[in-house]
Structures are given as structure tokens and as C-alpha cells.
Design a protein around this motif. Structure first.
Motif, mmCIF file in Angstrom:
data_model
loop_
_atom_site.group_PDB
_atom_site.id
_atom_site.type_symbol
_atom_site.label_atom_id
_atom_site.label_comp_id
_atom_site.label_asym_id
_atom_site.label_seq_id
_atom_site.Cartn_x
_atom_site.Cartn_y
_atom_site.Cartn_z
ATOM 1 N N ASP A 124 82.466 28.872 10.259
ATOM 2 C CA ASP A 124 81.612 28.839 11.264
ATOM 3 C C ASP A 124 81.073 30.006 10.924
ATOM 4 O OD1 ASP A 124 82.631 26.920 12.554
ATOM 5 O OD2 ASP A 124 83.969 27.942 14.015
ATOM 6 N N THR A 125 81.529 31.436 10.325
ATOM 7 C CA THR A 125 80.682 32.583 10.317
ATOM 8 C C THR A 125 79.600 32.262 9.149
ATOM 9 O OG1 THR A 125 82.634 33.699 10.919
ATOM 10 C CG2 THR A 125 80.786 34.911 9.701
ATOM 11 N N TRP A 126 79.836 31.689 8.074
ATOM 12 C CA TRP A 126 78.937 31.387 6.943
ATOM 13 C C TRP A 126 78.013 30.631 7.267
ATOM 14 C CZ3 TRP A 126 82.091 30.071 2.022
ATOM 15 C CH2 TRP A 126 83.020 31.158 1.453
ATOM 16 N N PHE A 127 78.212 29.625 7.978
ATOM 17 C CA PHE A 127 77.021 28.654 8.539
ATOM 18 C C PHE A 127 76.076 29.478 9.455
ATOM 19 C CE2 PHE A 127 75.456 25.763 11.606
ATOM 20 C CZ PHE A 127 74.584 24.873 10.687
ATOM 21 N N GLU A 128 76.670 30.240 10.277
ATOM 22 C CA GLU A 128 75.760 31.288 11.304
ATOM 23 C C GLU A 128 74.808 32.220 10.283
ATOM 24 O OE1 GLU A 128 75.776 34.019 15.307
ATOM 25 O OE2 GLU A 128 77.475 33.288 14.315
ATOM 26 N N VAL A 129 75.674 32.634 9.288
ATOM 27 C CA VAL A 129 74.785 33.485 8.361
ATOM 28 C C VAL A 129 73.485 32.758 7.895
ATOM 29 C CG1 VAL A 129 74.688 35.160 6.587
ATOM 30 C CG2 VAL A 129 76.495 35.254 7.990
ATOM 31 N N LEU A 130 73.802 31.590 7.171
ATOM 32 C CA LEU A 130 72.871 30.656 6.632
ATOM 33 C C LEU A 130 71.692 30.189 7.366
ATOM 34 C CD1 LEU A 130 75.293 28.751 4.311
ATOM 35 C CD2 LEU A 130 73.812 30.652 3.567
ATOM 36 N N LEU A 131 72.176 29.999 8.731
ATOM 37 C CA LEU A 131 71.498 29.588 9.787
ATOM 38 C C LEU A 131 70.289 30.767 10.284
ATOM 39 C CD1 LEU A 131 70.682 27.114 11.675
ATOM 40 C CD2 LEU A 131 72.326 28.367 13.401
ATOM 41 N N ARG A 132 71.003 31.928 10.520
ATOM 42 C CA ARG A 132 70.139 32.926 10.670
ATOM 43 C C ARG A 132 68.802 33.174 9.514
ATOM 44 N NH1 ARG A 132 70.755 34.634 16.053
ATOM 45 N NH2 ARG A 132 72.986 34.177 16.519
ATOM 46 N N LEU A 133 69.561 33.278 8.409
ATOM 47 C CA LEU A 133 68.637 33.445 7.215
ATOM 48 C C LEU A 133 67.592 32.307 7.005
ATOM 49 C CD1 LEU A 133 71.151 34.699 4.707
ATOM 50 C CD2 LEU A 133 69.554 36.164 5.794
ATOM 51 N N GLY A 134 68.244 31.127 7.280
ATOM 52 C CA GLY A 134 67.162 29.933 7.073
ATOM 53 C C GLY A 134 65.988 30.021 8.188
ATOM 54 N N ARG A 135 66.378 30.715 9.312
ATOM 55 C CA ARG A 135 65.262 30.686 10.532
ATOM 56 C C ARG A 135 64.643 32.003 10.357
ATOM 57 N NH1 ARG A 135 68.042 27.505 15.699
ATOM 58 N NH2 ARG A 135 68.047 25.635 14.498
ATOM 59 N N THR A 136 64.702 32.654 9.243
ATOM 60 C CA THR A 136 63.801 34.038 9.435
ATOM 61 C C THR A 136 62.771 34.022 8.431
ATOM 62 O OG1 THR A 136 66.078 35.236 9.807
ATOM 63 C CG2 THR A 136 64.272 36.494 8.788
ATOM 64 N N LEU A 137 61.653 34.466 8.811
ATOM 65 C CA LEU A 137 60.618 34.221 7.669
ATOM 66 C C LEU A 137 61.004 35.086 6.400
ATOM 67 C CD1 LEU A 137 57.560 33.863 7.430
ATOM 68 C CD2 LEU A 137 57.243 36.254 8.181
ATOM 69 N N GLY A 138 60.774 34.450 5.478
ATOM 70 C CA GLY A 138 61.225 35.070 4.020
ATOM 71 C C GLY A 138 62.525 34.701 3.658
ATOM 72 N N HIS A 139 63.425 34.273 4.645
ATOM 73 C CA HIS A 139 64.671 33.899 4.423
ATOM 74 C C HIS A 139 65.505 35.063 3.858
ATOM 75 C CE1 HIS A 139 63.477 29.781 5.106
ATOM 76 N NE2 HIS A 139 62.732 29.944 4.143
ATOM 77 N N ARG A 140 65.206 36.180 4.687
ATOM 78 C CA ARG A 140 65.934 37.227 4.216
ATOM 79 C C ARG A 140 66.000 38.245 5.335
ATOM 80 N NH1 ARG A 140 62.817 39.804 -0.787
ATOM 81 N NH2 ARG A 140 61.737 41.173 0.569
ATOM 82 N N LEU A 141 67.086 38.870 5.498
ATOM 83 C CA LEU A 141 67.179 40.018 6.573
ATOM 84 C C LEU A 141 68.023 41.243 5.990
ATOM 85 C CD1 LEU A 141 68.412 38.129 9.543
ATOM 86 C CD2 LEU A 141 66.628 39.349 9.485
#
Length: 71
Positions: free
Chosen positions: A36-53
Motif C-alpha cells: 500500500d505504501t509504495w502504491f501511495e508514493v507512486l500515486l502521489r508522484l504520478g499526480r504531481t507536475l513533473g512526477h517528482r517531489l
């Protein structure tokens, strides 16, 4: 309990969320093979402009409940 905190609509929405999460969680594990944690991290990055935070921003964005606790 304060009656103004939760309306019937709030309870219904929460119930639908729990039901949807319960149905989707096994699919994420089965088809993606990630916790779950990995999926949430990937989801957050995927929905962020530039795909990075920045790591600090990502840590704040990921829900505290999804972080495994080591005792």
C-alpha cells in the motif's frame, strides 16, 4: 459525540470509501505486486507536475496511517 461533526451524508461517504478501498486493495496487491505504501508514493508522484517531489514534501503527502511502524 457532537452531532454536528458527522452528517448522514458524511457517514455514507465514509462507508462507500471503506467499501471501495476494501475491494481495490487486493487488486493492487495482486496485479501490481506492491505494498500500500509504495502504491501511495507512486500515486502521489504520478499526480504531481513533473512526477517528482522533494522527499520532505512526499513524506508530508503520504498518509501517516500507511507508514509501517517498527516496534
Amino acid at each position: 459525540m457532537n452531532e454536528q461533526l458527522l452528517t448522514d451524508d458524511d457517514l455514507t461517504l465514509y462507508g462507500l470509501f471503506v467499501e471501495a478501498f476494501s475491494r481495490l486493495r487486493p487488486l493492487v496487491h495482486r496485479y501490481l505486486g506492491v505494498p500500500d505504501t509504495w502504491f501511495e508514493v507512486l500515486l502521489r508522484l504520478g499526480r504531481t507536475l513533473g512526477h517528482r517531489l522533494r522527499m520532505t514534501d512526499l513524506a508530508e503527502a503520504v498518509s501517516a496511517d500507511s507508514i509501517p511502524r517498527h516496534t
